[in-house]
Write a protein that holds these residues in place. Structure first.
Motif: not given
Lengths: 648, 648
Positions: A165-186
């Motif tokens: 077996i050279g190939s299998v069907s799998v459930y994909s892993k989602p791609r995630t985006l992390f959005i930092p927000t805030g006026n006081e963070i550096v």
């Protein structure tokens, strides 16, 4: 509670259910090579494409023969075969031509002798197929090897290869985006430069934690630039991200105002699922569906963010990638190494109607596994890093009395049998013992509970050793009367480990020109006291009386710090003007020090201390040049010339 | 035993000790960013470079004020401050200028009224420093954050960032080269093409397993090309690799001859540490030091190779990269998800003086956790993939009686409460139920032990259900008398699930022109029987008697296979000439089938089956169109028109 059109103040299990109902089936599949699919879940059953072995193979080490040639053979009546009638085979080798294999143990190779050529003596008769493995005996063509929903494992990678077996069907892993927000963070990189001094600015550290925890879970994470706390900017970014990513995380700043913005933003872009979770820390979390993509807003405080990642983000990642979410999913998310039951060493109150996540440390004293919570509410993950594990307390119990059994999900696996628990008077010199102990394969857990607190703990069997510097003002001696009181006849040993200077600590340069206790009563200066039961407080009370003063004469008398460094730090920050403490604390912070007393600091050992496996490591550490030199270097310490043991 | 100048046939613990003594200190260090260091171990203590917070911060949500302005305030005597004398602060915000913060709960904002401007009513008096967090309260400059020997964790990544630490010293992970050797192994990519038919050739699958397990451990692995089984070639490669890599693994072929070569090769290049480990599987492992680099020779059989990787390679990787090797290291290496105690369902004998690694499956029947070993000795990792876990049996016990308690390191975490255990007559139709059960959140574990074996297991409380097709030759009925005998009065329910055709199975085209039982006694054909207790064997014995034959008339009568497919496969391979079996088995392998009988196949349920949480899933699966269609499609099956239940 549903007031705003969506549930608010939901329980953790309701939050999970809302997320699973909304996103639990949103899975995608893809094809990949088994070797690349570790950590993925199979999206369909997998069947072998081969027979393994694909040839008839020997099941043993021996000689491939024609079974009919062995007719009549037995130990008493062996049969000898000429060289052309047998051939050596190892287990797994093909038996071409032959129909059976005689085990080497049932044969004897006869060397050539005189006119007789070499031959094989056989002591057992065989029938067709003896010791021969059929084609497909390990895996048959068409045999099911794994089911939809099974995770890919190293064993399956190998098995699939053998099965063609050279190939299998799998459930994909989602791609995630992390959005930092805030006026006081550096941004982290900027923070590391070390030139950010403006009050109120903090490091953007949540993306660093999230990147690391995602990596440990085996999921990819992209981190976007920090966005200002402006609804339009954030909305645009979230909308764009929800089209490109399978999961969007928005890390809120900590200002309360923003949380209202976030809910409005998400409600305008999509549909809110819930806001506020009855979990401490982690309450200000919320989730929404924007364009069918899960958007989770994480609280800004690092520990709250961590809890939200474990309890809300992790199960969504798992469900989206085909895993069944186990009841123990929060323990999995935090990287738990197993669970233990431990006994709470202090009473604990949880907020009403909230689940609580406690960071705890544990120690085994006389066969009882005890645990205690580490200080909460900090803006860094120190307590999480320091903890042995996490206790997730359900909302059912408001009060947990001392001694309550709680379940700890361990995040590390210390050797509890080699860990000593010290409870008692705080001193930085004791902390210096830890490194040496660990180098000797042992460990020392330290609870700074003050001199009397330590002796009381020792008396209750909740420590292996304590430390005290308690002045008995009646006779001017140290410790003896207190030890007797708490020991109640038990044979506790004492060991003087150093003398140290105590004094009044003031700001650099002593701007208020404090020279003694009278100045502390002047009303100009605010004092920072130590907690009741601390030897330093006992000393302070004694010195007040010696100077004809009372506690009500001292502004700040009721203000308490738990350790020398905590008290000294308040002076260094200008939060207080003076405190009583050890010279080492003043020196560490560059503060002014007015010597007042020189006092003995003694360790007090439980009656069974010597039997403890880690006792030798402690004594060795105390006697090491390394520790003695480090203590001397701190200033204000005087080590006894000899070992200074004093038995009762 | 030391005969060759180095120990041979060593215990697993001795092998570990020899490796640790030789290589346990060979660590290197390197600098890296904390975010890149996940999975690495710190090589030195880490101290904070910052105070956190670096400013005096509010500890609460409230108003920053000058404490003296609140003098005398109380609930009865509130003090009102004008707008320039207070400013809102959130927890964590700086309190520039002010020296204290009043909690919002202790205030009330008074709106502007008539001529009076807006003001803040305060109900509690404060002293300097109230509700203010000192600089460094979370982390102080110079405070120790982590020790040498601590692993980097996500919490530490975040903490280090906040504390200004941009670089840490860690122990390096060694680079490993995997060298496959052997004349009979085929590279994976080539194997997958599907055109390798030569008998004796097998897939080179050990590098695929090793790559995957290394990836799961977090260590890099390079894989070299397959080398022929020539000492000079292997020696050159090992010597070169030992100069470039921190660890070299040589995967031996399986031919016994080669193992002698390997030891000679390593002895000539460096120094042998040991050869042969008293572990089954995994015995032919050996280790050497070549140029100071560890070289471990892994056995060729996939399961042996896996055990050697867990027990010898993993601890070396860990020690070289700064981890303490825990006593549980083999469980860690195999990716264990925890341990359980289970009761052995069958007696087990281990080889003398050898530790043994058993792949087991488990089931919970009436609150007892039972386990049984999966078949050993295969050339693929099917049993490892199928297992629920591994039991490492120590060499102390030779015999473990049925019911012995053994410790299973689980490699998966099935919901045992939802798993039914079937023991009984083998039929591929039962296997078809598994997928459907799993889709319903349940599971079905199948032990093919024959009809009588299944009823006996049910009688011992070691199964939830059994299946039988046992002919009572006295009255020609099926199952009833046998069920009565084993049930001993208990109310077991029966359910006819299909009729199936049994017959004589011969090679394609029936070359021996077998038409009935008389031909089986002709001496020309060798029969493959089923095991005692199998319904098929009972039928066969009955048919022999009907034909006036005895067991001694049938060549091969004593040769047994445990399942229909196993027996049919032997015919397909030419290892046997005929067997008795179901049409489905013949059809699956394209064999000739001579119908002999049509028999009922019944499930038999324990008296408490209906109470089991997974019972509904089983019934639903039996009644599903999906299963009924799949069974019908197999050929030789007849499903009853109605449900076919028959209670006793």
């Amino acid at each position: 509670m549903v007031r705003a059109g969506y549930p608010e103040h939901v329980s953790l299990s309701d939050a999970l259910r809302l997320l699973m109902d909304e996103f639990g089936d949103a899975r995608r599949t893809e094809e990949m090579r088994p070797g690349d699919a570790l950590g993925f879940v199979l999206a369909s059953d997998v069947f072998s494409l081969r027979n393994v072995p694909h040839y008839t193979a020997s099941a043993v080490d021996g000689y491939a023969v024609a079974s009919r040639d062995t007719a009549g053979a037995s130990p008493a009546t062996p049969v000898t075969l000429g060289r052309e009638k047998y051939s050596w085979v190892n287990t797994g080798m093909p038996v071409n031509g032959a129909d059976s294999v005689v085990m080497v143990e049932d044969t004897s190779l006869e060397p050539a002798r005189g006119g007789t050529p070499e031959g094989l003596k056989i002591f057992r008769s065989l029938t067709q197929g003896d010791n021969v493995r059929a084609v497909g005996e390990d895996v048959m063509n068409g045999q099911m090897l794994a089911c939809e929903g099974d995770p890919m494992t190293p064993a399956l990678v190998s098995l699939f290869l053998c099965a063609g077996i050279g190939s299998v069907s799998v459930y994909s892993k989602p791609r995630t985006l992390f959005i930092p927000t805030g006026n006081e963070i550096v941004p982290g990189e900027r923070w590391l430069l070390g030139d950010v001094f403006e009050p109120g600015l903090v490091a953007e550290s949540n993306s660093a934690y999230a990147s690391s925890i995602f990596s440990s879970w085996g999921y990819p994470l992209d981190v976007g630039p920090i966005l200002p706390d402006e609804p339009r900017v954030i909305a645009e970014a979230v909308e764009r991200a929800s089209a490109e990513y399978g999961l969007v995380l928005v890390s809120a700043g900590s200002a309360k105002g923003r949380r209202d913005h976030s809910a409005d933003i998400f409600a305008s872009l999509g549909r809110m699922l819930f806001r506020y979770v009855r979990m401490k820390p982690g309450r200000p979390a919320m989730a929404a569906s924007v364009g069918g993509t899960p958007v989770i807003c994480l609280p800004g405080f690092p520990m709250s963010c961590a809890v939200a990642l474990w309890s809300l983000v992790y199960p969504v990642l798992r469900a989206l990638s085909g895993w069944r979410v186990s009841p123990d999913y929060i323990s999995e998310a935090m990287g738990s190494r197993g669970n233990l039951e431990a006994s709470l060493m202090v009473q604990h109150s949880s907020p009403q109607g909230m689940a609580e996540c406690l960071r705890v440390k544990c120690a085994d004293v006389e066969g009882r596994l005890l645990c205690w919570p580490l200080p909460t509410g900090a803006s860094v993950l120190w307590a999480l890093a320091e903890a042995d594990g996490i206790a997730m307390l359900s909302e059912e119990h408001l009060e947990r009395p001392m001694g309550s059994a709680i379940r700890v999900s361990l995040t590390r696996r210390p050797d509890f049998g080699m860990r000593l628990l010290f409870q008692g008077s705080d001193d930085p010199a004791v902390g210096l013992l830890v490194s040496s102990m660990r180098g000797l394969g042992a460990d020392l857990a330290i609870r700074a509970v003050g001199s009397m607190g330590g002796l009381a703990a020792l008396g209750r069997g909740e420590a292996h050793l304590a430390a005290a510097h308690l002045l008995d003002e009646c006779d001017g001696t140290y410790n003896t009367s207190y030890i007797d009181r708490f020991a109640k006849g038990r044979r506790w040993r004492r060991r003087l480990i150093f003398y140290r200077e105590q004094g009044i600590i003031t700001a650099i340069g002593n701007p208020m020109e404090i020279s003694g206790f009278a100045d502390l009563a002047s009303g100009r200066a605010v004092f920072e006291n130590r907690q009741p039961g601390a030897g330093t407080r006992v000393l302070f009370d004694y010195m007040l009386r010696e100077n004809g003063l009372g506690s009500s004469d001292i502004p700040g008398y009721d203000r308490v710090s738990i350790t020398h460094m905590e008290a000294a730090n308040k002076v260094a920050s200008g939060v207080a003007d003076a405190t009583l403490g050890i010279k080492a604390a003043a020196d560490a912070l560059g503060l002014h020090f007015i010597p007042i007393a020189r006092e003995p600091y003694e360790l007090v050992f439980s009656e069974r201390f010597d039997e403890h496996p880690a006792a030798a490591a402690l004594i060795a550490s105390l006697e090491s040049a390394e520790w003695r030199d480090a203590v001397s270097a701190m200033g204000g310490y005087e080590l006894p010339a000899e070992e200074g043991r004093s038995d009762p």
